[in-house]
Scaffold this active site. Structure first.
Site, PDB file in Angstrom:
ATOM      1  N   MET A   1     132.180  47.629   9.442  1.00  0.00           N
ATOM      2  CA  MET A   1     132.693  46.828  10.529  1.00  0.00           C
ATOM      3  C   MET A   1     132.735  45.389  10.076  1.00  0.00           C
ATOM      4  O   MET A   1     131.988  44.579  10.568  1.00  0.00           O
ATOM      5  CB  MET A   1     131.786  47.069  11.728  1.00  0.00           C
ATOM      6  CG  MET A   1     131.962  46.250  12.989  1.00  0.00           C
ATOM      7  SD  MET A   1     133.576  45.799  13.471  1.00  0.00           S
ATOM      8  CE  MET A   1     133.385  44.042  13.525  1.00  0.00           C
ATOM      9  N   PRO A   2     133.562  45.074   9.102  1.00  0.00           N
ATOM     10  CA  PRO A   2     133.662  43.672   8.696  1.00  0.00           C
ATOM     11  C   PRO A   2     134.345  42.805   9.757  1.00  0.00           C
ATOM     12  O   PRO A   2     135.191  43.276  10.509  1.00  0.00           O
ATOM     13  CB  PRO A   2     134.500  43.726   7.433  1.00  0.00           C
ATOM     14  CG  PRO A   2     134.416  45.135   6.961  1.00  0.00           C
ATOM     15  CD  PRO A   2     134.272  45.953   8.200  1.00  0.00           C
ATOM     16  N   LEU A   3     133.941  41.553   9.788  1.00  0.00           N
ATOM     17  CA  LEU A   3     134.592  40.518  10.579  1.00  0.00           C
ATOM     18  C   LEU A   3     135.097  39.499   9.565  1.00  0.00           C
ATOM     19  O   LEU A   3     134.312  38.985   8.762  1.00  0.00           O
ATOM     20  CB  LEU A   3     133.604  39.879  11.548  1.00  0.00           C
ATOM     21  CG  LEU A   3     134.103  38.698  12.365  1.00  0.00           C
ATOM     22  CD1 LEU A   3     135.264  39.103  13.255  1.00  0.00           C
ATOM     23  CD2 LEU A   3     132.958  38.118  13.192  1.00  0.00           C
ATOM     24  N   THR A  72     132.152  38.924   6.925  1.00  0.00           N
ATOM     25  CA  THR A  72     130.813  39.281   7.384  1.00  0.00           C
ATOM     26  C   THR A  72     130.783  40.800   7.480  1.00  0.00           C
ATOM     27  O   THR A  72     131.638  41.401   8.136  1.00  0.00           O
ATOM     28  CB  THR A  72     130.510  38.648   8.754  1.00  0.00           C
ATOM     29  OG1 THR A  72     130.667  37.229   8.645  1.00  0.00           O
ATOM     30  CG2 THR A  72     129.099  38.965   9.202  1.00  0.00           C
TER      31      THR A  72
END
Length: 126
Positions: A1-3, A72
């Site tokens: 779940m990268p941001l 992130t």
């Protein structure tokens, strides 16, 4: 779940910015096993007075088309996966929208899985 947060100089057309989104998602999908539809990304554009970089830091000759990419992500990826991600991002953004390898600046910020709430006030990964 990268941001993903992307910063670049203002003035690039929409197709250029969309190509950055597409290339980044594809690179993360291929190297970080990011699932389908896991696309949480923003682009922030800056005028010249608000965008600074080291033009030759560490022997890399950067130009005004420099793109900062901060990802992130969970602290679960290996060093090999990170290296593969950096390489793949550089390749894909070189193909489309045509960013020089020297102008692709990537930083990964790793966090523990319990540091995410993807909606509804729930820590989905905790």
């Amino acid at each position: 779940m990268p941001l993903v947060h992307i910063s670049l100089r203002a003035g690039k057309p929409e197709a250029y910015r969309q190509a950055i989104f597409d290339g980044l998602y594809r690179a993360m999908h291929e190297t970080f096993n990011v699932p389908e539809d896991d696309q949480f990304m923003t682009i922030t554009e800056h005028d010249a007075a608000n965008f600074r970089y080291g033009a030759s830091y560490l022997g890399v000759n950067r130009g005004d088309d420099l793109v900062y990419i901060q990802i992130t992500a969970n602290n679960t990826r290996t060093a090999e996966q990170k290296k593969a991600l950096f390489q793949r991002i550089m390749e894909l953004l070189g193909e489309n929208p045509g960013i020089r390898p020297q102008d692709v600046f990537v930083n990964i910020v790793e966090v523990a899985k319990e540091n995410w709430s993807l909606g509804n006030g729930v820590a989905q990964y905790a």
